[in-house]
Design a protein around this motif. Structure first.
Motif, PDB file in Angstrom:
ATOM      1  N   GLY A 188       0.745  -1.311   0.158  1.00 31.20           N
ATOM      2  CA  GLY A 188      -0.038   0.141  -0.051  1.00 31.20           C
ATOM      3  C   GLY A 188       0.884   1.151   0.013  1.00 31.20           C
ATOM      4  O   GLY A 188       0.523   2.396  -0.592  1.00 31.20           O
ATOM      5  N   ILE A 189       1.876   1.125   0.872  1.00 31.16           N
ATOM      6  CA  ILE A 189       2.872   2.559   0.725  1.00 31.16           C
ATOM      7  C   ILE A 189       3.046   2.914  -0.519  1.00 31.16           C
ATOM      8  O   ILE A 189       3.176   4.268  -0.727  1.00 31.16           O
ATOM      9  N   PRO A 190       3.768   2.117  -1.457  1.00 32.61           N
ATOM     10  CA  PRO A 190       4.175   2.589  -2.731  1.00 32.61           C
ATOM     11  C   PRO A 190       2.862   3.153  -3.820  1.00 32.61           C
ATOM     12  O   PRO A 190       3.204   3.865  -4.428  1.00 32.61           O
ATOM     13  N   LEU A 191       1.724   2.189  -3.310  1.00 28.01           N
ATOM     14  CA  LEU A 191       0.642   2.780  -4.169  1.00 28.01           C
ATOM     15  C   LEU A 191       0.148   4.241  -3.421  1.00 28.01           C
ATOM     16  O   LEU A 191      -0.451   5.013  -4.490  1.00 28.01           O
ATOM     17  N   TRP A 192      -0.148   4.267  -2.355  1.00 24.53           N
ATOM     18  CA  TRP A 192      -0.908   5.517  -1.674  1.00 24.53           C
ATOM     19  C   TRP A 192      -0.238   6.354  -0.726  1.00 24.53           C
ATOM     20  O   TRP A 192      -0.689   6.963  -0.138  1.00 24.53           O
ATOM     21  N   ALA A 200      -1.733   4.847   3.268  1.00 23.24           N
ATOM     22  CA  ALA A 200      -1.843   3.301   3.529  1.00 23.24           C
ATOM     23  C   ALA A 200      -1.629   3.017   4.987  1.00 23.24           C
ATOM     24  O   ALA A 200      -2.282   2.042   5.590  1.00 23.24           O
ATOM     25  N   ILE A 201      -0.798   3.581   5.831  1.00 23.49           N
ATOM     26  CA  ILE A 201      -0.404   3.387   7.076  1.00 23.49           C
ATOM     27  C   ILE A 201      -1.541   3.521   8.025  1.00 23.49           C
ATOM     28  O   ILE A 201      -1.920   2.910   8.848  1.00 23.49           O
ATOM     29  N   GLU A 202      -2.247   4.786   7.629  1.00 20.58           N
ATOM     30  CA  GLU A 202      -3.456   5.352   8.403  1.00 20.58           C
ATOM     31  C   GLU A 202      -4.693   4.300   8.197  1.00 20.58           C
ATOM     32  O   GLU A 202      -5.022   4.083   9.327  1.00 20.58           O
ATOM     33  N   ILE A 203      -4.631   3.750   7.184  1.00 25.88           N
ATOM     34  CA  ILE A 203      -5.842   2.604   6.955  1.00 25.88           C
ATOM     35  C   ILE A 203      -5.421   1.549   7.562  1.00 25.88           C
ATOM     36  O   ILE A 203      -6.362   0.891   8.368  1.00 25.88           O
ATOM     37  N   ALA A 204      -4.044   1.179   7.696  1.00 30.75           N
ATOM     38  CA  ALA A 204      -3.709   0.036   8.092  1.00 30.75           C
ATOM     39  C   ALA A 204      -3.996  -0.094   9.711  1.00 30.75           C
ATOM     40  O   ALA A 204      -4.163  -0.929  10.428  1.00 30.75           O
ATOM     41  N   THR A 205      -3.682   1.094  10.247  1.00 29.13           N
ATOM     42  CA  THR A 205      -3.602   1.468  11.596  1.00 29.13           C
ATOM     43  C   THR A 205      -5.220   1.156  12.036  1.00 29.13           C
ATOM     44  O   THR A 205      -5.375   0.632  13.212  1.00 29.13           O
ATOM     45  N   VAL A 206      -5.973   1.880  11.384  1.00 30.97           N
ATOM     46  CA  VAL A 206      -7.370   1.739  11.831  1.00 30.97           C
ATOM     47  C   VAL A 206      -8.082   0.429  11.555  1.00 30.97           C
ATOM     48  O   VAL A 206      -8.589  -0.277  12.526  1.00 30.97           O
ATOM     49  N   GLY A 258       4.450  -5.262  12.260  1.00 30.05           N
ATOM     50  CA  GLY A 258       4.664  -4.811  11.273  1.00 30.05           C
ATOM     51  C   GLY A 258       4.443  -3.302  10.660  1.00 30.05           C
ATOM     52  O   GLY A 258       4.915  -2.765  10.112  1.00 30.05           O
ATOM     53  N   LEU A 259       3.468  -2.802  11.570  1.00 32.18           N
ATOM     54  CA  LEU A 259       3.070  -1.446  11.596  1.00 32.18           C
ATOM     55  C   LEU A 259       4.200  -0.577  12.273  1.00 32.18           C
ATOM     56  O   LEU A 259       4.377   0.618  11.841  1.00 32.18           O
ATOM     57  N   LEU A 260       5.129  -0.909  13.361  1.00 32.37           N
ATOM     58  CA  LEU A 260       5.706  -0.178  14.324  1.00 32.37           C
ATOM     59  C   LEU A 260       6.765   0.712  13.552  1.00 32.37           C
ATOM     60  O   LEU A 260       6.938   1.840  13.718  1.00 32.37           O
ATOM     61  N   PRO A 261       7.392  -0.014  12.327  1.00 29.75           N
ATOM     62  CA  PRO A 261       8.442   0.931  11.753  1.00 29.75           C
ATOM     63  C   PRO A 261       8.003   1.899  11.125  1.00 29.75           C
ATOM     64  O   PRO A 261       8.899   2.997  10.601  1.00 29.75           O
ATOM     65  N   HIS A 262       6.774   2.143  10.657  1.00 27.17           N
ATOM     66  CA  HIS A 262       6.107   3.233   9.970  1.00 27.17           C
ATOM     67  C   HIS A 262       5.312   4.302  10.861  1.00 27.17           C
ATOM     68  O   HIS A 262       4.530   5.043  10.261  1.00 27.17           O
ATOM     69  N   LEU A 263       5.682   3.980  12.185  1.00 23.99           N
ATOM     70  CA  LEU A 263       4.624   5.255  13.100  1.00 23.99           C
ATOM     71  C   LEU A 263       5.703   6.047  13.612  1.00 23.99           C
ATOM     72  O   LEU A 263       6.673   5.927  14.144  1.00 23.99           O
TER      73      LEU A 263
END
Length: 388
Positions: free
Chosen positions: A116-120, A124-130, A181-186
């Protein structure tokens, strides 16, 4: 264990969309688990094949559509046939598959991080977190609620036990690995620390219970032999909690230096890394025993004859998460043992998925796979009560 839970219904009994919805059951979500984990593992395959990343991304995007479709169909069943749908709570087999819903969603969440990150971008991280918070809520409720139903409402016995008892319990540790998997992107260190601690708690909420079930399962196998051949894929399910447990520890350990340092807890980072790495290797070795056992059990089942059912998706996700943990070990240790094993396991997963997916499409088109066991004469009773 009686076999009607996975038995195909006759296609003439399922004519039109409404009957399909009436017979739609949560075990269909196992297909989203297997498809999602294949996409994630294929994306890690180090072999240079043109278009491989695009194939993996397409599988993930298709999995989103599949999960949305299944959610709509299962939701429609609860709206149109609420009393019949509610019978699942009393069914000692089908109720276990509630755990496949958050686990299927977890593969989509992981895909938002990977694809998702390369696409949006950051969206993408905001969506993934929710979605992750939703996944955690479902995993917590299912991980306690279904075992409570097993104790208070359903009829179980050790001789009828199979590894599907693990499905509702494992959802929490899958959520833990997804959170890691989310942690490195927060960016916010306080949110990172909170999610990190929640992930460790989710791991503890699931893994010890799952390992306890596996111990009892081994006793059941020794005393009562293998389950009926319709439950053959259940031999692979033990790899699920073992592989995901290892993956969660490895990812959380890898995240520790940044998360703990930003929160002023840098002294804990080395300990978390060590626990993650050693714990991951120990669980991986334990999983190797169960992998070998699953192969031997499947070879025996093949001699007895195996009839296809939706339970065959059990051949995919467990080996998929075990493969993901192998990739994580390869990345941290740089040992050929794990690198070669991960590649070989990915190829096996791809072959399993191709076989099971093609048979599932065929069964869906013929409509013989749409069957709600509570609506089939002679199936496992859905309204049985445990004696007081």
């Amino acid at each position: 264990m009686t076999t009607e839970t996975f038995s195909p219904t006759r296609s003439r009994d399922i004519d039109g969309l409404i009957p399909i919805i009436r017979h739609f059951t949560p075990n269909w979500f196992a297909a989203t688990m297997g498809t999602g984990i294949l996409a994630l593992d294929l994306n890690q395959l180090p072999i240079a094949i043109d278009g491989l990343h695009a194939v993996a991304r397409s599988l993930w995007l298709g999995n989103i559509v599949l999960f949305a479709l299944f959610s709509l169909m299962y939701g429609a069943r609860w709206i149109l046939f609420p009393r019949e749908a509610a019978r699942v709570f009393g069914h000692p087999t089908m109720s276990m598959f509630f755990g496949t819903i958050p686990m299927g969603l977890a593969t989509i969440i992981n895909g938002f991080v990977v694809f998702g990150i390369p696409l949006w971008g950051p969206a993408a991280i905001e969506i993934a977190t929710v979605l992750w918070w939703i996944d955690v809520a479902m995993a917590l409720v299912i991980g306690l609620g279904v075992p409570f139903l097993m104790i208070t409402r359903q009829d179980h016995a050790i001789e009828r036990m199979t590894a599907i008892w693990l499905l509702p319990v494992v959802a929490a540790e899958v959520a833990a690995a997804s959170g890691a998997g989310l942690l490195p992107h927060l960016a916010d260190p306080h949110i990172s620390l909170a999610i990190d601690m929640i992930c460790y708690a989710l791991w503890a909420y699931s893994v010890p219970t799952a390992l306890g079930i596996i111990v009892i399962l081994l006793l059941r196998l020794v005393v009562h032999n293998l389950p009926h051949h319709d439950m053959a894929p259940s031999s692979w399910l033990t790899l699920g909690p073992i592989g995901t447990g290892a993956l969660g520890l490895l990812l959380l350990g890898a995240d520790a230096p940044r998360v703990f340092a930003s929160a002023g807890l840098g002294s804990l980072a080395d300990a978390a890394q060590g626990i993650g790495l050693i714990g991951g290797v120990v669980l991986w070795g334990y999983g190797a025993w169960w992998l070998a056992f699953a192969v031997l059990a499947t070879l025996r089942y093949l001699r007895l004859g195996m009839r296809f059912n939706l339970g065959w998706w059990g051949f995919t996700f467990p080996i998929g998460v075990y493969t993901a943990s192998t990739y994580a070990l390869a990345a941290q240790l740089h040992l050929a043992l794990f690198e070669v094993s991960a590649e070989a396991l990915t190829v096996c997963l791809m072959l399993f998925w191709m076989i099971v997916a093609s048979l599932t499409v065929s069964g869906a088109v013929s409509r013989r796979l749409f069957v709600a066991p509570c609506l089939v004469n002679g199936s496992i009773p859905c309204d049985a009560r445990r004696g007081s």
